[in-house]
Design an enzyme around this catalytic site. Structure first.
Site, mmCIF file in Angstrom:
data_model
loop_
_atom_site.group_PDB
_atom_site.id
_atom_site.type_symbol
_atom_site.label_atom_id
_atom_site.label_comp_id
_atom_site.label_asym_id
_atom_site.label_seq_id
_atom_site.Cartn_x
_atom_site.Cartn_y
_atom_site.Cartn_z
ATOM 1 N N GLU A 50 0.815 -1.215 0.000
ATOM 2 C CA GLU A 50 0.000 0.000 0.000
ATOM 3 C C GLU A 50 0.852 1.270 0.000
ATOM 4 O OE1 GLU A 50 -0.475 -2.637 1.892
ATOM 5 O OE2 GLU A 50 -2.567 -3.268 1.781
ATOM 6 N N PHE A 112 -11.007 -7.991 15.252
ATOM 7 C CA PHE A 112 -9.926 -8.375 14.347
ATOM 8 C C PHE A 112 -9.522 -7.197 13.448
ATOM 9 C CE2 PHE A 112 -8.778 -10.321 10.123
ATOM 10 C CZ PHE A 112 -7.535 -10.799 10.522
ATOM 11 N N GLN A 113 -8.242 -6.844 13.450
ATOM 12 C CA GLN A 113 -7.647 -5.759 12.653
ATOM 13 C C GLN A 113 -8.098 -4.353 13.066
ATOM 14 O OE1 GLN A 113 -8.343 -6.911 8.499
ATOM 15 N NE2 GLN A 113 -6.274 -7.715 8.426
ATOM 16 N N VAL A 383 16.175 9.063 -2.108
ATOM 17 C CA VAL A 383 16.898 9.729 -1.025
ATOM 18 C C VAL A 383 18.245 9.027 -0.837
ATOM 19 C CG1 VAL A 383 16.819 10.173 1.474
ATOM 20 C CG2 VAL A 383 14.779 10.469 0.081
ATOM 21 N N PHE A 468 24.945 7.268 1.906
ATOM 22 C CA PHE A 468 24.722 8.556 2.562
ATOM 23 C C PHE A 468 24.847 8.427 4.081
ATOM 24 C CE2 PHE A 468 22.103 11.923 4.370
ATOM 25 C CZ PHE A 468 22.624 13.025 3.728
HETATM 26 C C1 LIG Z 1 12.292 5.345 5.114
HETATM 27 C C2 LIG Z 1 13.655 5.815 5.453
HETATM 28 N N1 LIG Z 1 14.499 5.020 6.160
HETATM 29 C C3 LIG Z 1 15.746 5.439 6.439
HETATM 30 C C4 LIG Z 1 16.205 6.647 6.028
HETATM 31 C C5 LIG Z 1 17.613 7.112 6.350
HETATM 32 N N2 LIG Z 1 18.436 7.069 5.117
HETATM 33 C C6 LIG Z 1 18.696 8.171 4.392
HETATM 34 S S1 LIG Z 1 19.660 7.876 3.080
HETATM 35 C C7 LIG Z 1 19.774 6.242 3.472
HETATM 36 C C8 LIG Z 1 20.637 5.306 2.676
HETATM 37 C C9 LIG Z 1 20.462 5.349 1.217
HETATM 38 O O1 LIG Z 1 21.159 4.281 0.665
HETATM 39 P P1 LIG Z 1 21.096 3.977 -0.855
HETATM 40 O O2 LIG Z 1 19.696 3.980 -1.347
HETATM 41 O O3 LIG Z 1 21.879 2.755 -1.149
HETATM 42 O O4 LIG Z 1 21.789 5.255 -1.500
HETATM 43 P P2 LIG Z 1 23.331 5.716 -1.389
HETATM 44 O O5 LIG Z 1 23.373 6.791 -0.377
HETATM 45 O O6 LIG Z 1 24.153 4.533 -1.057
HETATM 46 O O7 LIG Z 1 23.641 6.227 -2.760
HETATM 47 C C10 LIG Z 1 19.045 5.952 4.624
HETATM 48 C C11 LIG Z 1 18.940 4.609 5.238
HETATM 49 C C12 LIG Z 1 15.292 7.464 5.307
HETATM 50 N N3 LIG Z 1 15.620 8.669 4.869
HETATM 51 N N4 LIG Z 1 14.049 7.010 5.018
#
Ligand SMILES: Cc1ncc(C[n+]2csc(CCOP(=O)(O)OP(=O)(O)O)c2C)c(N)n1
Ligand SMILES: [Mg+2]
Length: 564
Positions: A50, A112-113, A383, A468
């Protein structure tokens, strides 16, 4: 002709132009699905989680400004929507979430739920109601939709299992949705105050946020009259074409040195439609004029001298008539020269043949992905380090769009948002740029792209780590821990789903790989093994400190900068 709750809802949704509904069915939602099947005006997009439904709807709403719809069923199905809905909330995207709920007769018994669904959705919504009685329709649906559209946010309607298939009384069937399109204009006196400050001349910088969307020409005309460089937020990256000499670069940690200099060195800052959250990058002791449609944003991030309320386009049109050409030109030219140097540095960073390592540079992947794309391509950035590569290396053409979870900052946005964007127009090129962490988080819905024949190109920046986070940990003096990843072969996962999957390991294979992916017009995964040692450098030393870079890391960053 009598209509039940579901049919009445569908009539209203059809009236506001909704044609697709995202979700996963079950329990209370089954009659809703049955109504969609019989109706014929809607495409049901059955997703595998979802959260995908909510992110996809949010992406559609962000791209069009129109209502998008997602649903999840009783308890867990509804809970799964929440994170994607926060993304819609933070980016002011009009989304309607429909959930099923336990029967009226069982509510409050720990059935339930059963979850406290009203409280659960309270913080994420601008309108949050149950349909417990058929007499509430169509008014509550009208309220939900109008509130989402006019306030820019999420509305939630929850319908108990024993209400959803009931007939709605005939007398209450017709109800129109009103979405007036009014412009807010500042009072003439306040506008004149702003003009007076600007007419004093000197070094003037404009900061453009997402509120400037659709005001490109007015923005540039103003910048020309004021000889003002325009710095932009990440969300506003695509508002003006990259090459425009006034559009000088981004703000903040993912920004540019010339963007920072334009803010640091100006006498007057004109902040337009921006709620950029990192105050540390905003000036404090300057003449600051802020224009926004939301009064609560005035002076929220930095002390302002003049704060005016208005939509950017008509406000700039009115302001233009009150301002005189600025005599100061050196400031703009200096910033533009700095920008030229920065562009040359970034060109080197994005050169696929750079370095001796023979590893693929993520900067090169990003730049090529943009340069080789269609004029109207949509990019979705996930991100992580990818957000940084995107901010630095996408050179957008003004007709392309960039989406991401730039306010909510949720990892995993790229796959579902790309699905949502592609469903709006199957002929438009949609490119998802995701790290291995982000792609992996939501890749269960790759099969959704295959099932609905969506030609999204998913580019996975595979560095086998949460890159990151590793930077964050090291920058604050912690040894890296919990950041390495054991990954499957994403090209094989793609093939197993029925998409095309290609692994890219050598820089020289990059151009052909992207070219093939773009030409295929099929769901396509490029698993690019990028150099895991590439560093995302901050634009300036003091910005680096704001980000928490330690001295040791700084040296590493700048030494790396010198040697490439
Ligand atoms: C839902 C969620 N969980 C955790 C984070 C923290 N977080 C920010 S960047 C990141 C790692 C990103 O790793 P990747 O997708 O492999 O990209 P990279 O930075 O290695 O290029 C995390 C865990 C977040 N922003 N959102
Ligand atoms: Mg990674």
């Amino acid at each position: 002709m009598s209509r039940n709750v579901c049919e009445t809802l569908l009539d209203i949704l059809a009236e506001v132009g909704v044609r697709q509904i995202f979700g996963m069915t079950g329990d209370a939602l089954n009659p809703f699905l049955d109504a969609i099947r019989r109706d014929g005006r809607f495409e049901w997009i059955g997703v595998r989680h979802e959260e995908t439904a909510a992110f996809a709807a949010a992406a559609q709403a962000k791209l069009t400004g129109k209502l998008a719809v997602c649903c999840g069923t009783v308890g867990p199905g509804a809970i799964h929507l929440i994170n994607g809905l926060y993304d819609a909330k933070r980016d002011h995207a009009p989304v309607l979430a429909i959930t099923g709920h336990v029967p009226l007769s069982e509510q409050g018994t720990g059935y339930f739920q059963e979850v406290d669904i009203r409280n659960l959705f309270q913080d994420v919504t601008v309108y949050n109601e149950f349909i417990n009685d058929t007499g509430q329709l169509p008014r509550v649906a009208q309220q939900a939709i109008q509130t989402a559209l006019t306030q820019g946010g999420v509305s939630h309607l929850s319908i108990p299992t024993d209400v959803i298939a009931r007939e709605v009384p005939k007398s209450s069937l017709a109800r129109e949705i009103f979405v007036p399109n009014a412009y807010i204009m500042p009072c003439p006196g306040e506008l004149q105050q702003a003009a007076d400050k600007l007419n004093k001349g000197g070094k003037i910088t404009i900061l453009a946020g997402d509120g400037c969307r659709g005001s490109r020409d007015e923005l540039l005309q103003l910048a020309q009259t004021l000889n003002a460089p325009i710095v932009h937020t990440l969300r506003a990256t695509d508002v003006v074409e990259y090459e425009n000499p006034y559009w000088i670069g981004g703000i903040g940690m993912l920004g540019t040195p010339q963007g920072l200099a334009a803010l640091d060195d100006c006498d007057t800052l004109l902040m337009l439609g921006s709620d950029f959250p990192y105050s540390v990058f905003l000036p404090t002791h300057k003449n600051i004029i802020q224009v926004d449609i939301k009064p609560d944003r005035i002076g929220k991030r930095c002390p302002v001298t003049v704060g005016i309320i208005g939509h950017i386009k008509p406000t700039l049109e009115a302001l233009q008539a009150l301002i005189q050409p600025n005599k100061e030109i050196n400031f703009l030219q200096k910033i533009q020269q700095q920008r030229e140097k920065w562009d040359a540095r970034m060109d080197k960073k994005a050169d696929p043949k750079r370095g001796k390592s023979n590893k693929v540079a993520p900067q090169a992947v990003t730049r090529l992905a943009c340069d080789m794309a269609d004029d109207d391509a949509v990019f979705i950035a996930d991100v992580g380090l990818i957000t940084g590569w995107t901010a630095r290396h996408l050179r957008m053409r003004g007709t392309q769009r960039l989406l991401g979870s730039f306010n909510h900052g949720s990892l995993g946005v790229a796959v579902p948002a790309a699905i949502g964007a592609q469903l709006l127009d199957r002929k438009r090129q949609v490119i998802a740029l995701a790290g291995d962490g982000g792609f992996n988080m939501m890749m269960q819905d790759l099969i959704t792209a295959v099932r609905y024949e969506l030609p999204v190109v998913f580019i996975v920046f595979n560095n086998r780590k949460l890159g990151f986070v590793e930077v964050e940990m090291q920058a604050s003096g912690m040894p890296k821990y919990g950041t390495s990843l054991v990954n499957p072969d994403y090209s094989k996962i793609a093939e197993a789903c029925g998409a095309i999957g290609v692994k890219v390991e050598q820089p020289e294979a990059l151009v052909d790989a992207i070219d093939n992916a773009y030409k295929a017009r099929k769901p396509y995964v490029l698993d690019v093994q990028v150099n895991p040692d590439e560093l995302l450098m901050p634009p300036k030393i003091h910005a680096a400190h704001a980000f928490g870079y330690s001295l040791a890391k700084l040296k590493e960053v700048f030494i790396e900068e010198e040697t490439h």
